[in-house]
Design a protein around this motif. Structure first.
Motif, PDB file in Angstrom:
ATOM      1  N   SER A   1       0.792  -1.399  -0.068  1.00  0.00           N
ATOM      2  CA  SER A   1       0.051  -0.099   0.111  1.00  0.00           C
ATOM      3  C   SER A   1       0.934   1.385  -0.016  1.00  0.00           C
ATOM      4  CB  SER A   1      -1.187  -0.021   1.088  1.00  0.00           C
ATOM      5  OG  SER A   1      -0.146  -0.038   2.286  1.00  0.00           O
ATOM      6  N   ASN A   2       2.205   1.198   0.477  1.00  0.00           N
ATOM      7  CA  ASN A   2       3.075   2.220   0.262  1.00  0.00           C
ATOM      8  C   ASN A   2       4.090   2.303  -0.991  1.00  0.00           C
ATOM      9  OD1 ASN A   2       2.144   3.340   2.929  1.00  0.00           O
ATOM     10  ND2 ASN A   2       3.264   1.738   3.890  1.00  0.00           N
ATOM     11  N   GLY A   3       3.811   1.489  -1.791  1.00  0.00           N
ATOM     12  CA  GLY A   3       4.356   1.405  -2.964  1.00  0.00           C
ATOM     13  C   GLY A   3       5.805   0.537  -3.103  1.00  0.00           C
ATOM     14  N   PHE A   4       5.702  -0.313  -2.212  1.00  0.00           N
ATOM     15  CA  PHE A   4       6.816  -1.317  -2.030  1.00  0.00           C
ATOM     16  C   PHE A   4       6.421  -2.757  -2.492  1.00  0.00           C
ATOM     17  CE2 PHE A   4       7.491   1.583   1.678  1.00  0.00           C
ATOM     18  CZ  PHE A   4       8.723   2.193   1.085  1.00  0.00           C
ATOM     19  N   VAL A   5       7.089  -3.433  -3.116  1.00  0.00           N
ATOM     20  CA  VAL A   5       7.227  -4.935  -3.198  1.00  0.00           C
ATOM     21  C   VAL A   5       7.088  -5.676  -1.923  1.00  0.00           C
ATOM     22  CG1 VAL A   5       7.915  -7.073  -4.218  1.00  0.00           C
ATOM     23  CG2 VAL A   5       8.093  -4.821  -5.663  1.00  0.00           C
ATOM     24  N   ARG A   6       6.041  -6.447  -1.388  1.00  0.00           N
ATOM     25  CA  ARG A   6       6.362  -7.054  -0.242  1.00  0.00           C
ATOM     26  C   ARG A   6       6.498  -8.601  -0.615  1.00  0.00           C
ATOM     27  NH1 ARG A   6       2.258  -8.631   3.921  1.00  0.00           N
ATOM     28  NH2 ARG A   6       0.578  -8.010   2.515  1.00  0.00           N
ATOM     29  N   VAL A   7       7.508  -9.266   0.184  1.00  0.00           N
ATOM     30  CA  VAL A   7       7.803 -10.653  -0.119  1.00  0.00           C
ATOM     31  C   VAL A   7       7.199 -11.649   1.046  1.00  0.00           C
ATOM     32  CG1 VAL A   7       9.689 -12.312  -0.453  1.00  0.00           C
ATOM     33  CG2 VAL A   7       9.732 -10.195  -1.293  1.00  0.00           C
ATOM     34  N   ASN A   8       6.356 -12.414   0.687  1.00  0.00           N
ATOM     35  CA  ASN A   8       5.780 -13.167   1.850  1.00  0.00           C
ATOM     36  C   ASN A   8       6.946 -13.942   2.672  1.00  0.00           C
ATOM     37  OD1 ASN A   8       2.994 -13.864   2.571  1.00  0.00           O
ATOM     38  ND2 ASN A   8       2.894 -15.997   1.798  1.00  0.00           N
ATOM     39  N   ASN A   9       6.506 -14.030   3.784  1.00  0.00           N
ATOM     40  CA  ASN A   9       7.448 -14.814   4.931  1.00  0.00           C
ATOM     41  C   ASN A   9       8.501 -13.827   5.038  1.00  0.00           C
ATOM     42  OD1 ASN A   9       5.979 -16.760   5.263  1.00  0.00           O
ATOM     43  ND2 ASN A   9       7.365 -18.225   4.198  1.00  0.00           N
ATOM     44  N   ASN A  10       8.651 -12.646   4.493  1.00  0.00           N
ATOM     45  CA  ASN A  10       9.691 -11.566   4.708  1.00  0.00           C
ATOM     46  C   ASN A  10      11.405 -12.233   4.254  1.00  0.00           C
ATOM     47  OD1 ASN A  10       8.526  -9.367   5.784  1.00  0.00           O
ATOM     48  ND2 ASN A  10       8.111 -10.515   7.595  1.00  0.00           N
ATOM     49  N   TRP A  11      11.099 -12.976   3.277  1.00  0.00           N
ATOM     50  CA  TRP A  11      12.512 -13.333   2.646  1.00  0.00           C
ATOM     51  C   TRP A  11      13.078 -12.609   2.011  1.00  0.00           C
ATOM     52  CZ3 TRP A  11      12.084 -19.279   0.489  1.00  0.00           C
ATOM     53  CH2 TRP A  11      11.737 -20.096   1.629  1.00  0.00           C
ATOM     54  N   TYR A  12      14.508 -12.558   2.006  1.00  0.00           N
ATOM     55  CA  TYR A  12      15.202 -11.654   1.343  1.00  0.00           C
ATOM     56  C   TYR A  12      15.741 -12.496  -0.022  1.00  0.00           C
ATOM     57  CZ  TYR A  12      15.164  -8.409   5.171  1.00  0.00           C
ATOM     58  OH  TYR A  12      14.888  -7.601   6.191  1.00  0.00           O
ATOM     59  N   ILE A  13      14.860 -12.490  -1.122  1.00  0.00           N
ATOM     60  CA  ILE A  13      15.094 -13.158  -1.990  1.00  0.00           C
ATOM     61  C   ILE A  13      14.720 -12.922  -3.522  1.00  0.00           C
ATOM     62  CG2 ILE A  13      13.030 -14.592  -2.114  1.00  0.00           C
ATOM     63  CD1 ILE A  13      14.999 -16.989  -2.199  1.00  0.00           C
ATOM     64  N   TYR A  14      14.997 -13.161  -4.479  1.00  0.00           N
ATOM     65  CA  TYR A  14      14.849 -12.729  -5.880  1.00  0.00           C
ATOM     66  C   TYR A  14      13.568 -13.167  -6.328  1.00  0.00           C
ATOM     67  CZ  TYR A  14      19.652 -11.482  -5.904  1.00  0.00           C
ATOM     68  OH  TYR A  14      20.976 -11.049  -5.749  1.00  0.00           O
ATOM     69  N   LEU A  15      12.651 -12.163  -6.857  1.00  0.00           N
ATOM     70  CA  LEU A  15      11.300 -12.640  -7.404  1.00  0.00           C
ATOM     71  C   LEU A  15      11.211 -12.996  -8.702  1.00  0.00           C
ATOM     72  CD1 LEU A  15       9.031 -10.178  -5.027  1.00  0.00           C
ATOM     73  CD2 LEU A  15       9.508 -12.610  -4.660  1.00  0.00           C
ATOM     74  N   TRP A  16      10.351 -13.486  -9.375  1.00  0.00           N
ATOM     75  CA  TRP A  16       9.946 -13.622 -10.864  1.00  0.00           C
ATOM     76  C   TRP A  16       9.229 -12.475 -11.474  1.00  0.00           C
ATOM     77  CZ3 TRP A  16      13.277 -17.009 -12.806  1.00  0.00           C
ATOM     78  CH2 TRP A  16      13.427 -18.245 -12.257  1.00  0.00           C
ATOM     79  N   ARG A  17       9.953 -12.120 -12.708  1.00  0.00           N
ATOM     80  CA  ARG A  17       9.095 -10.942 -13.223  1.00  0.00           C
ATOM     81  C   ARG A  17       8.266 -11.834 -14.351  1.00  0.00           C
ATOM     82  NH1 ARG A  17       9.638  -5.770 -13.399  1.00  0.00           N
ATOM     83  NH2 ARG A  17      11.721  -5.786 -12.367  1.00  0.00           N
ATOM     84  N   LYS A  18       9.006 -12.896 -14.988  1.00  0.00           N
ATOM     85  CA  LYS A  18       8.558 -13.710 -16.032  1.00  0.00           C
ATOM     86  C   LYS A  18       7.201 -14.576 -15.546  1.00  0.00           C
ATOM     87  CE  LYS A  18      10.965 -17.130 -18.884  1.00  0.00           C
ATOM     88  NZ  LYS A  18      12.042 -18.058 -19.181  1.00  0.00           N
ATOM     89  N   PHE A  19       6.341 -14.414 -16.481  1.00  0.00           N
ATOM     90  CA  PHE A  19       5.230 -14.987 -16.208  1.00  0.00           C
ATOM     91  C   PHE A  19       3.900 -14.298 -15.118  1.00  0.00           C
ATOM     92  CE2 PHE A  19       7.415 -18.672 -17.887  1.00  0.00           C
ATOM     93  CZ  PHE A  19       6.864 -18.586 -19.045  1.00  0.00           C
ATOM     94  N   VAL A  20       4.543 -13.198 -14.653  1.00  0.00           N
ATOM     95  CA  VAL A  20       3.761 -12.589 -13.518  1.00  0.00           C
ATOM     96  C   VAL A  20       3.267 -11.461 -13.952  1.00  0.00           C
ATOM     97  CG1 VAL A  20       3.985 -11.268 -11.463  1.00  0.00           C
ATOM     98  CG2 VAL A  20       5.401 -13.547 -11.795  1.00  0.00           C
ATOM     99  N   ALA A  21       1.582 -11.192 -13.677  1.00  0.00           N
ATOM    100  CA  ALA A  21       1.018  -9.991 -14.347  1.00  0.00           C
ATOM    101  C   ALA A  21       1.515  -8.699 -13.825  1.00  0.00           C
ATOM    102  CB  ALA A  21      -0.270 -10.205 -13.903  1.00  0.00           C
TER     103      ALA A  21
END
Length: 568
Positions: free
Chosen positions: A400-420
């Motif tokens: 809601s504050n304009g940040f990407v939030r990762v579940n479980n607060n893992w510090y890990i790379y997220l996929w852009r591929k196939f994601v809306a």
């Protein structure tokens, strides 16, 4: 382009195919042969029921999660095959049971078409084509059974479920027998399926001759029959029907996902009332994605570090941040930001932010096309509205504050591929149904499989030429084009290049697990799975027995002739 997939939706809603290998119940919900199998529309609906199995989570619906069992991805539950990755799965595991059951359901649906389409009022040529199509699909399902369980019971179209239901307790055929069965189905498919583009646009996505040739080549490759595989892959390449799509990133978005790089893909549909897609956004997107998603499947840190510099040189963190590879404190200093007291803004970015962004720009372009990297932007969808979100690495971030939030607060790379992105201009209506076609076989995959065959056949120069063709699409320098770090001449050197190229080119497409099984390298994946700050999230456990999954206990309870796989 989507007319045929509407048949699938209607078939799923109107036609109930029984799970004919569930031996605990009689199949009282079969189609009536007396009222069905009359018109071509009936044949299309039945065939659509076969294709609909591709979407089943245990068939190909969450195939991207299999990368968590290879070198490419990591994850914590659901489609990440968490129990399998941690070595805690058994013959009663839901994924083990579900895959067996769903694949046999696919076989049953294909058999129904083969048994009955001859009675439909349409031309003999069309009947032959539909049988070939069903045999392609049956081969696809049996090939998955073979890859995961080894030899399995064979049930062809001579088994009429309504008549033989209680007798369907065959022993396991050998792996060689199953493979021969698959190859015969694919021979029939190759002989009678149309080539790419020969059908009307409304039938786009249905099996073609090229798809059957590519799958047959893959079957031979997995059996180390390299010459036979190469001949099939060469036929696909020389057909003139397929090509690399010019823009790698757009290949996995609407438009590119229907290009002639896609040899065979799961067809996905979206929009109000047309939710019929795969849950790629649901399980690879973040809380900032449409519908607030779970990122169960993320990119493995070691894999991300394997992306080369744009000049082809291997990447090293030490080039940028001395001490990074040995000191977690250096890693945290490199990545961690601090939020304001109300968590709405960033009070202090890491000193390395601009350096990180500069480093990303100097890497293989497929990295940024495939991944959401720290301090890059993502086109999110929050509170039913578009929102540009930054991937800030800090405690307390919220979408809601304009940040990407990762579940479980893992510090890990997220996929852009196939994601809306945003709401895909209204195309996505449900986070579990992403309307992006998902490739099961695409042209770049075929080029790299052919390169693998050539390398095994002692044709290293030919293999390198194919690898370079794939690299050229993203302006990566060719192997053997000058600098020492691009040299690849021996069989082992070329193999390492093939292994690397398959990882970065086919990331998030679910190939990595079977690749490592084919190469007998699963044990090399026995290691700690870490985030990019060095935190260990779990241990990847691999044993010799993991090359084949166990036959489900539920099936062995019903069929006493089913022997268990070694180690189980």
């Amino acid at each position: 382009m989507k007319k045929y997939i509407l048949h699938i939706v209607s078939a799923v809603l109107l036609i109930s195919f029984n799970g004919c290998y569930d031996l605990d119940r009689f199949p009282d919900n079969q189609l009536s042969a007396g009222t069905f199998w009359k018109t071509r529309e009936h044949a299309d609906q039945a065939m659509a029921g076969v294709y609909s199995m591709l979407h089943d989570d245990n068939v190909f619906g969450t195939v991207f999660g299999l990368d968590c069992l290879g070198s490419v991805a990591s994850g914590y539950d659901g489609p990440s095959y968490a129990n399998t990755g941690r070595g805690t799965y058994t013959a009663t595991d839901g994924g083990v049971v579900g895959k067996w059951t769903a694949l046999y359901e696919g076989v049953a649906r294909a058999n129904l078409v083969i048994q009955n389409v001859g009675r439909v009022d349409m031309s003999d040529d069309l009947k032959t084509q539909y049988v070939a199509e069903a045999r392609f699909m049956r081969a696809l399902f049996y090939n998955e059974l073979l890859n995961f369980y080894g030899g399995v019971p064979l049930y062809d179209e001579s088994w009429v479920v309504a008549e033989k239901f209680n007798d369907m307790k065959e022993p396991r055929s050998s792996a060689a027998q199953v493979r021969e069965f698959i190859l015969k189905d694919l021979d029939a498919a190759i002989a009678s399926l149309p080539e790419e583009g020969a059908r009307s646009a409304s039938d786009y996505g249905r099996a073609t001759k090229g798809a059957a040739q590519a799958l047959k080549g893959k079957v031979y490759l997995f059996n180390r029959q390299y010459q036979e595989a190469a001949t099939l892959f060469e036929a696909v390449c020389s057909s003139g029907k397929y090509a690399l799509y010019p823009n790698y990133g757009n290949l996995f978005k609407p438009g590119g996902d229907a290009s002639n790089e896609m040899i065979f893909a799961v067809q996905n549909l979206g929009g109000i009332g047309l939710d019929y897609g795969m849950p790629t956004t649901f399980y690879m997107g973040s809380r900032s994605s449409f519908g607030s998603c779970w990122d169960n499947v993320t990119a493995a840190t070691d894999f991300v570090d394997s992306y080369e510099y744009k000049n082809g040189k291997p990447f090293s963190w030490e080039d940028w941040f001395p001490g990074f590879t040995t000191d977690n404190a250096v890693k945290e200093k490199t990545f961690l930001a601090t939020l304001s007291s109300d968590k709405k803004t960033v009070s202090a970015y890491p000193e390395a932010k601009n350096k990180l962004l500069a480093m990303y720009e100097q890497r293989d372009p497929r990295m940024q096309a495939s991944l959401i990297l720290p301090y890059t932007m993502y086109k999110g969808w929050v509170s039913n509205a578009p929102k540009d979100c930054e991937y800030v690495v800090a405690v307390g971030v919220h979408e809601s504050n304009g940040f990407v939030r990762v579940n479980n607060n893992w510090y890990i790379y997220l996929w852009r591929k196939f994601v809306a992105e945003y709401d895909m201009n209204g195309m996505i209506n449900n986070r579990a149904d992403t309307p992006i076609n998902f490739p099961l076989i695409r042209y770049a995959d075929v080029l790299l499989m052919l390169a693998e065959c050539y390398n095994e056949m002692g044709k290293q120069a030919d293999a390198v030429a194919l690898i370079n063709e794939v690299r050229a699409r993203v302006d990566m320098p060719g192997l053997n084009s000058g600098p020492a770090w691009l040299a690849a001449n021996s069989k082992d050197e070329v193999f390492e290049r093939i292994r690397h190229e398959r990882a970065v080119e086919l990331a998030a497409e679910g190939h990595s697990f079977n690749d490592y099984k084919r190469w007998s390298l699963l044990q090399t994946l026995h290691r700690e799975m870490k985030g990019f700050t060095g935190r260990v999230y779990y241990n990847r456990v691999v044993r010799d027995r993991d090359y084949l999954w166990p036959v489900p206990d539920t099936e062995r309870d019903k069929n006493k002739l089913l022997e268990q796989n070694p180690g189980w």
